[in-house]
Motif scaffolding. Sequence first.
Motif, short mmCIF file in Angstrom:
data_model
loop_
_atom_site.label_atom_id
_atom_site.label_comp_id
_atom_site.label_asym_id
_atom_site.label_seq_id
_atom_site.Cartn_x
_atom_site.Cartn_y
_atom_site.Cartn_z
N THR A 158 0.79 -1.23 0.00
CA THR A 158 0.00 0.00 0.00
C THR A 158 0.83 1.28 0.00
O THR A 158 0.29 2.36 -0.27
N GLY A 159 2.11 1.20 0.34
CA GLY A 159 2.93 2.40 0.47
C GLY A 159 2.79 3.08 1.81
O GLY A 159 3.35 4.16 2.03
N ALA A 160 2.03 2.47 2.74
CA ALA A 160 1.84 3.08 4.06
C ALA A 160 3.15 3.10 4.83
O ALA A 160 3.99 2.21 4.68
N ALA A 161 3.33 4.14 5.64
CA ALA A 161 4.50 4.23 6.51
C ALA A 161 4.27 3.40 7.77
O ALA A 161 3.12 3.14 8.16
N ILE A 162 5.35 2.96 8.40
CA ILE A 162 5.27 2.14 9.61
C ILE A 162 5.92 2.90 10.77
O ILE A 162 7.04 3.42 10.63
N VAL A 163 5.21 2.94 11.91
CA VAL A 163 5.72 3.63 13.10
C VAL A 163 5.54 2.71 14.31
O VAL A 163 4.43 2.23 14.56
N PRO A 164 6.59 2.44 15.08
CA PRO A 164 6.43 1.66 16.31
C PRO A 164 5.85 2.52 17.42
O PRO A 164 6.10 3.73 17.49
N VAL A 165 5.07 1.88 18.31
CA VAL A 165 4.51 2.59 19.46
C VAL A 165 4.77 1.77 20.72
O VAL A 165 4.94 0.55 20.67
N HIS A 166 4.84 2.48 21.84
CA HIS A 166 5.07 1.80 23.12
C HIS A 166 4.38 2.58 24.22
O HIS A 166 4.44 3.82 24.26
N ASN A 167 3.68 1.86 25.11
CA ASN A 167 3.00 2.48 26.25
C ASN A 167 3.80 2.22 27.53
O ASN A 167 4.25 1.09 27.76
N ILE A 168 3.94 3.24 28.36
CA ILE A 168 4.65 3.13 29.63
C ILE A 168 3.82 3.81 30.71
O ILE A 168 3.44 4.97 30.56
#
Length: 303
Positions: A228-238
Amino acid sequence: MNPVLALLLRVPLHGLGLLVAALPRPLELVLGRALGRFGLLVDFKRRGIARENMRRCLPELGPRELDALLRANYEHYGILGLELLHMFAPIPGHFRRYAERVMRVTGFENWEKAHAKGKGVLVFGGHSANWELGSAAGGLHGTKPTIVTRHLKPKWLDEWMEKTRLSTGVACAYQPRTMGAILKALRRQETLGFVIDQYMPPPMGEPLRFFGATVHTLTAVAPLARRTGAAIVPVHNIREEDGVIRLYFGPEFILSDDDRADSQRMAEVLEKDIRATPSQWLWAHRRFKNAVWPEPQRRRQPA
């Protein structure tokens, strides 16, 4: 589900939701830790799963350190349980206000840069701290998130959860047929959320290294981004000591030309995040079903 049983479930959930809605956050944390310590005493099965997972994944910890981590982990479960009960408070707008009160977002500029590419954003993370509040924080910041999940039973519970999530701007794509909803969301330049820390059998999962084990892990994110061409971003909850939960958007994850290698790198990003706050992950979950663990190294005998 039997209608009577469904009603018997609904009444206590809404009642407990009203109870936690009245708690000041400091008291909620104290009560949650106490509930977690009680759970540690009585939850023999899950306690054993959690300790065994910790022992295998964190072999550097001694017995006392394992005991301390297990206790902190169960205190986290107690707090998490009270936090999730806020979703059932029958007070219009309560969960939205609660999320606004306890959540903070950092690294939002990373999501903005990824979103500016105009192809939508795929975020990936795990079950750390409180993933429902993390999704809510993203929704309240305008990321227009859609999470991939399953329908719940009974029907009222499924409808209640959907309504509560929508109150913070979080939509759902329901398994098993999610691709249509996912592609529509990306065409609207919205955000899709994936948790990749659960056991995922074929065909959606492949064996990847995770905490030293080889275990089936979701590998759909990289191929979807490439398609799809979508960008990927990691997330983290603390969750901080004062009760504030921080949703962190990391720098954009850059793809290579190898989907499997990219999926492996995502698993390594997730493992690093879990190691940063190990007490706030779901160690009691059977994440390592059918895992292949490396053989323990034998000490060399003196010549």
